[in-house]
Design a protein around this motif. Structure first.
Motif, mmCIF file in Angstrom:
data_model
loop_
_atom_site.group_PDB
_atom_site.id
_atom_site.type_symbol
_atom_site.label_atom_id
_atom_site.label_comp_id
_atom_site.label_asym_id
_atom_site.label_seq_id
_atom_site.Cartn_x
_atom_site.Cartn_y
_atom_site.Cartn_z
ATOM 1 N N VAL A 289 -23.744 6.061 -12.133
ATOM 2 C CA VAL A 289 -22.980 6.670 -13.227
ATOM 3 C C VAL A 289 -23.695 6.449 -14.556
ATOM 4 O O VAL A 289 -24.161 5.344 -14.842
ATOM 5 C CB VAL A 289 -21.563 6.076 -13.295
ATOM 6 N N ILE B 282 -18.509 8.052 -17.926
ATOM 7 C CA ILE B 282 -17.230 8.649 -17.534
ATOM 8 C C ILE B 282 -16.409 8.777 -18.805
ATOM 9 O O ILE B 282 -16.072 7.762 -19.433
ATOM 10 C CB ILE B 282 -16.487 7.791 -16.497
ATOM 11 N N ALA C 27 -17.536 12.968 -15.152
ATOM 12 C CA ALA C 27 -18.422 11.868 -14.788
ATOM 13 C C ALA C 27 -19.842 12.419 -14.857
ATOM 14 O O ALA C 27 -20.176 13.378 -14.158
ATOM 15 C CB ALA C 27 -18.114 11.357 -13.387
ATOM 16 N N TYR D 201 -8.568 10.117 -13.957
ATOM 17 C CA TYR D 201 -9.249 9.388 -15.034
ATOM 18 C C TYR D 201 -8.413 8.200 -15.499
ATOM 19 O O TYR D 201 -8.932 7.088 -15.659
ATOM 20 C CB TYR D 201 -9.520 10.338 -16.199
#
Length: 373
Positions: free
Chosen positions: A224, A227, A236, A253
């Protein structure tokens, strides 16, 4: 050193691959010679050749310094899953996985928009893998939980991806190879951007059209980058996928911020840490990916999984002191069940489990600095 059909060979020996192929054709089992008596192994066929693997349940019989060594299953969270959610067949080399989350959706019926629960969604009978447990199993089988001094400076995302894909190539779930549905992004380069994007689109189209009237989902394992709220909803952003973002709805979320507060906090507290996501996602008619369910895992700069600041500090210290060890994973086991953090594998013929209380105790030295380099 391996005994392959009466011939002793190292993996670096000339003719090793040919000897393994011949032994596979003759259905002969190699023996690992890390112990005087030898330990039976088996040969699995892969798309790019053959690989010699330890027999199921024999990892702890190998010498700690052997590449086939594996800590006893009882020390980690994998033990309840073996034989039920995870079944390895030494005759074929394939590993059958039972998943505890859907990989398809019927038209007009949205999938669950939730992150994995605190226990990783493993059922009480331990006969299904949650997203968290599957990620841990992939990481273990890719040997990304193992560390020795020679690995320093050699683990890039390209190496991590290659080892994950190689591990997944022996896994089967829902009646098909796991690789059919698995998306682990290729290392991105500007020069190869168009070719990388074309290969990804081809994989997604093929995996999303099963022809059975269901909306097929894919499985993402990636690092990642961010986010955050997007122009419409939430997104994301994945490293090595700069040309598109994965969308999340508001409910998902909000839940992931609460559920993964510890992982997000640990990731944000150290510039060298990486945040790994495993997620199911569907691809809309416009070609955009939408996350259905996800789980997160924080790893160090060397891609070793950690759950707390104390764990990270311990692993960093062990790496600095040139120690060898295997990190143990929970696979969704609740924190109430005490288990070691890792097993030191550089103690000769013995191994040493290290527990959390040893790390926190002011007089203890689990890193064993006196026995360092």
């Amino acid at each position: 050193m391996l005994d392959i059909d009466g011939i002793r060979l190292l993996q670096t020996s000339p003719g090793f691959a040919e000897a393994v192929e011949r032994a596979y054709g003759r259905r002969r089992r190699p023996r690992c010679l890390c112990r005087p008596e030898g330990i039976e192994m088996y040969i699995a066929r892969l798309a790019d050749g053959h690989i010699v693997k330890r027999m199921p349940g024999t990892g702890d019989r190998h010498a700690p310094a052997c590449t086939s060594f594996e800590p006893p299953a009882e020390l980690s969270g994998v033990r309840p899953l073996l034989g039920s959610a995870i079944r390895e067949d030494p005759e074929t080399g394939l590993i059958q996985l039972k998943l505890g989350f859907p990989m398809s959706r019927r038209p007009g019926r949205p999938g669950p928009a939730r992150p994995a629960s605190a226990t990783g969604t493993v059922s009480s009978s331990c006969n299904r893998l949650s997203l968290r447990a599957l990620l841990h199993y992939l990481w273990d089988q890719a040997e990304l939980t193992r560390w020795q001094p020679g690995f320093a400076g050699r683990r890039s995302w390209g190496v991590v991806r290659r080892q994950l894909m190689r591990a997944a190539s022996r896994m089967v779930t829902c009646g098909e190879p796991l690789l059919v549905r698995l998306e682990v992004p290729e290392p991105f380069t500007v020069e190869q951007q168009d070719a990388i994007s074309a290969r990804r689109r081809t994989r997604w189209v093929a995996a999303s059209c099963p022809g059975d009237g269901k909306g097929s989902m894919l499985l993402l394992v990636a690092e990642v980058k961010e986010i955050a709220p997007g122009r419409h909803g939430y997104k994301a952003v994945i490293k090595h996928l700069p040309d598109l973002a994965f969308t999340l709805d508001e409910a998902l979320y909000n839940r992931l911020e609460r559920r993964f507060e510890q992982e997000l906090g640990l990731w944000g507290a150290s510039d060298g840490s990486h945040l790994i996501v495993i997620a199911t996602f569907g691809v809309g008619a416009e070609g955009l990916p939408r996350v259905v369910e996800l789980s997160l895992m924080t790893v160090t700069e060397h891609w070793l999984p950690v759950e707390t600041v104390a764990e990270k500090q311990l692993l960093d210290r062990l790496v600095r002191n040139r120690r060898s060890f295997t990190k143990l994973l929970r696979y969704g086991m609740r924190h109430e069940g005490e288990m070691p953090i890792l097993v030191l594998t550089d103690q000769g013929e013995t191994t040493q489990p290290v527990f959390a209380e040893e790390v926190d105790h002011p007089c203890s030295d689990p890193a064993g600095t006196a026995r360092g380099a």
